[in-house]
Design a protein around this motif. Structure first.
Motif, PDB file in Angstrom:
ATOM      1  N   SER A   1       0.863  -1.191   0.000  1.00  0.00           N
ATOM      2  CA  SER A   1       0.000   0.000   0.000  1.00  0.00           C
ATOM      3  C   SER A   1       0.895   1.235   0.000  1.00  0.00           C
ATOM      4  O   SER A   1       0.979   1.978   0.988  1.00  0.00           O
ATOM      5  N   PRO A   2       1.594   1.478  -1.109  1.00  0.00           N
ATOM      6  CA  PRO A   2       2.575   2.578  -1.148  1.00  0.00           C
ATOM      7  C   PRO A   2       1.914   3.945  -1.153  1.00  0.00           C
ATOM      8  O   PRO A   2       0.845   4.148  -1.731  1.00  0.00           O
ATOM      9  N   VAL A   3       2.578   4.885  -0.484  1.00  0.00           N
ATOM     10  CA  VAL A   3       2.136   6.277  -0.433  1.00  0.00           C
ATOM     11  C   VAL A   3       3.290   7.143  -0.928  1.00  0.00           C
ATOM     12  O   VAL A   3       4.406   7.053  -0.407  1.00  0.00           O
ATOM     13  N   TRP A   4       3.023   7.970  -1.931  1.00  0.00           N
ATOM     14  CA  TRP A   4       4.044   8.858  -2.469  1.00  0.00           C
ATOM     15  C   TRP A   4       3.943  10.201  -1.744  1.00  0.00           C
ATOM     16  O   TRP A   4       2.934  10.906  -1.846  1.00  0.00           O
ATOM     17  N   MET A   5       4.990  10.551  -1.024  1.00  0.00           N
ATOM     18  CA  MET A   5       5.018  11.772  -0.232  1.00  0.00           C
ATOM     19  C   MET A   5       5.246  12.993  -1.137  1.00  0.00           C
ATOM     20  O   MET A   5       5.757  12.866  -2.259  1.00  0.00           O
ATOM     21  N   PRO A   6       4.909  14.203  -0.641  1.00  0.00           N
ATOM     22  CA  PRO A   6       5.044  15.406  -1.482  1.00  0.00           C
ATOM     23  C   PRO A   6       6.464  15.682  -1.949  1.00  0.00           C
ATOM     24  O   PRO A   6       6.650  16.326  -2.986  1.00  0.00           O
ATOM     25  N   TRP A   7       7.477  15.235  -1.204  1.00  0.00           N
ATOM     26  CA  TRP A   7       8.849  15.543  -1.593  1.00  0.00           C
ATOM     27  C   TRP A   7       9.435  14.561  -2.613  1.00  0.00           C
ATOM     28  O   TRP A   7      10.545  14.767  -3.096  1.00  0.00           O
ATOM     29  N   CYS A   8       8.706  13.495  -2.938  1.00  0.00           N
ATOM     30  CA  CYS A   8       9.196  12.562  -3.955  1.00  0.00           C
ATOM     31  C   CYS A   8       8.534  12.865  -5.301  1.00  0.00           C
ATOM     32  O   CYS A   8       7.655  13.724  -5.396  1.00  0.00           O
ATOM     33  N   GLN A   9       8.961  12.199  -6.327  1.00  0.00           N
ATOM     34  CA  GLN A   9       8.433  12.450  -7.668  1.00  0.00           C
ATOM     35  C   GLN A   9       7.061  11.805  -7.810  1.00  0.00           C
ATOM     36  O   GLN A   9       6.931  10.613  -8.038  1.00  0.00           O
ATOM     37  N   ARG A  10       6.050  12.626  -7.680  1.00  0.00           N
ATOM     38  CA  ARG A  10       4.673  12.138  -7.800  1.00  0.00           C
ATOM     39  C   ARG A  10       3.773  13.089  -8.570  1.00  0.00           C
ATOM     40  O   ARG A  10       2.666  12.730  -8.947  1.00  0.00           O
ATOM     41  N   ALA A  11       4.219  14.338  -8.793  1.00  0.00           N
ATOM     42  CA  ALA A  11       3.385  15.373  -9.422  1.00  0.00           C
ATOM     43  C   ALA A  11       3.882  15.646 -10.842  1.00  0.00           C
ATOM     44  O   ALA A  11       5.095  15.734 -11.078  1.00  0.00           O
ATOM     45  N   PHE A  12       2.915  15.815 -11.763  1.00  0.00           N
ATOM     46  CA  PHE A  12       3.246  16.024 -13.168  1.00  0.00           C
ATOM     47  C   PHE A  12       2.341  17.108 -13.747  1.00  0.00           C
ATOM     48  O   PHE A  12       1.150  17.157 -13.438  1.00  0.00           O
ATOM     49  N   VAL A  13       2.930  17.956 -14.583  1.00  0.00           N
ATOM     50  CA  VAL A  13       2.189  18.968 -15.328  1.00  0.00           C
ATOM     51  C   VAL A  13       2.302  18.595 -16.797  1.00  0.00           C
ATOM     52  O   VAL A  13       3.385  18.673 -17.388  1.00  0.00           O
ATOM     53  N   MET A  14       1.182  18.189 -17.398  1.00  0.00           N
ATOM     54  CA  MET A  14       1.192  17.684 -18.774  1.00  0.00           C
ATOM     55  C   MET A  14       0.477  18.654 -19.696  1.00  0.00           C
ATOM     56  O   MET A  14      -0.646  19.079 -19.414  1.00  0.00           O
ATOM     57  N   GLN A  15       1.143  19.009 -20.790  1.00  0.00           N
ATOM     58  CA  GLN A  15       0.567  19.909 -21.787  1.00  0.00           C
ATOM     59  C   GLN A  15      -0.447  19.144 -22.642  1.00  0.00           C
ATOM     60  O   GLN A  15      -0.198  18.014 -23.046  1.00  0.00           O
ATOM     61  N   VAL A  16      -1.581  19.778 -22.905  1.00  0.00           N
ATOM     62  CA  VAL A  16      -2.688  19.136 -23.621  1.00  0.00           C
ATOM     63  C   VAL A  16      -2.731  19.637 -25.064  1.00  0.00           C
ATOM     64  O   VAL A  16      -2.724  20.848 -25.308  1.00  0.00           O
ATOM     65  N   ALA A  17      -2.778  18.700 -26.003  1.00  0.00           N
ATOM     66  CA  ALA A  17      -2.943  19.048 -27.415  1.00  0.00           C
ATOM     67  C   ALA A  17      -4.363  18.787 -27.900  1.00  0.00           C
ATOM     68  O   ALA A  17      -4.860  19.490 -28.781  1.00  0.00           O
ATOM     69  N   TYR A  18      -5.039  17.757 -27.328  1.00  0.00           N
ATOM     70  CA  TYR A  18      -6.402  17.401 -27.708  1.00  0.00           C
ATOM     71  C   TYR A  18      -7.240  17.224 -26.434  1.00  0.00           C
ATOM     72  O   TYR A  18      -6.846  16.477 -25.539  1.00  0.00           O
TER      73      TYR A  18
END
Length: 256
Positions: free
Chosen positions: A58-75
């Motif tokens: 039951s893994p939990v990704w903390m705020p300081w690890c790589q868990r957030a992504f900003v993805m550019q939308v084309a469609y």
């Protein structure tokens, strides 16, 4: 992590946690260990992934690890694909796939933050897909174009996005192309229906075609003399009269 090449908008995605994952380390070289989970995110021309959480079902990704992504939308009709894997420590060996989740962006409003929990399914094709855990994500959509530009964006030709991962070349927009064609057919059908109603209503108003109007009126009974309401249908061009009097008022009193 910011990724993608679209200019229509941005998607802010955070992978928060997984629960109830199966243990894929049983019988391996590290006996007694547990699944080393990470999540791969596929969106349009982008593939990114979270950090690996070792020995946890039951893994939990903390705020300081790589868990957030900003993805550019084309469609705007593109979907997000989440793939959950068990990281394999043996060099050259493929990571074991646990399951997948598909997120349809058509179900969400812009500039609203959602915390979502999805079942992780092991198989794509079976009707009764086996659930192998749950995943929780946080999602927000932000459009950088006007509403009109977002609405007409699906009419643009779809670009085939192919992503090379090691030696495997995988096309990522097959489902999006099918959804695009289905959406286009539905829009055409809706347009034809709306056009038919518009022409029908315009003809009825211009040609003064009557339509049924039920009007109640009291009618005495023959024996008791009581009065009861009865309904009678009259054919009356009410909508044409309303439009006629509105135009008369506009002509007679243009400044009011």
């Amino acid at each position: 992590v910011e990724c993608g090449h679209g200019a229509l908008g941005r998607i802010y995605l955070e992978v928060l946690q997984c629960t109830g994952l199966p243990n894929l380390e049983l019988g391996g070289l590290w006996e007694g260990g547990k699944t080393d989970a990470f999540v791969s995110v596929v969106f349009e021309d982008t593939v990114v992934r979270t950090e690996v959480i070792r020995d946890c079902l039951s893994p939990v990704w903390m705020p300081w690890c790589q868990r957030a992504f900003v993805m550019q939308v084309a469609y705007p009709t593109s979907s997000i694909f989440l793939e959950v894997f068990d990281f394999d420590r043996v060099n050259g060996k493929k990571h074991d796939k646990i399951g997948h989740v598909t997120i349809n962006l058509n179900n969400f409003l812009a500039d609203a933050e959602y915390t979502l929990t999805y079942n992780i399914h092991k198989d794509h094709s079976r009707m009764q897909r086996k659930v192998v855990g749950k995943i929780q994500v946080r999602l927000r959509i932000e459009w950088m174009k006007t509403k009109r530009e977002v609405l007409i964006a699906p009419l643009a030709p779809c670009i085939n996005n192919s992503i090379n991962v090691r030696k495997a070349n995988t096309s990522c927009n097959t489902d999006d192309a099918i959804k695009y064609i289905t959406t286009w057919i539905t829009d055409v059908k809706n347009h034809c229906v709306v056009k038919w109603y518009f022409i029908y209503g315009l003809k009825r108003i211009v040609l003064w075609r009557p339509h049924p109007l039920d009007i109640p009126y009291p009618r005495p009974l023959a024996k008791s003399g009581e009065r009861r309401l009865k309904w009678k249908t009259f054919w009356f061009s009410l909508d044409s009269l309303i439009v006629y009097f509105v135009f008369i008022l506009l002509v007679e009193y243009p400044n009011k």
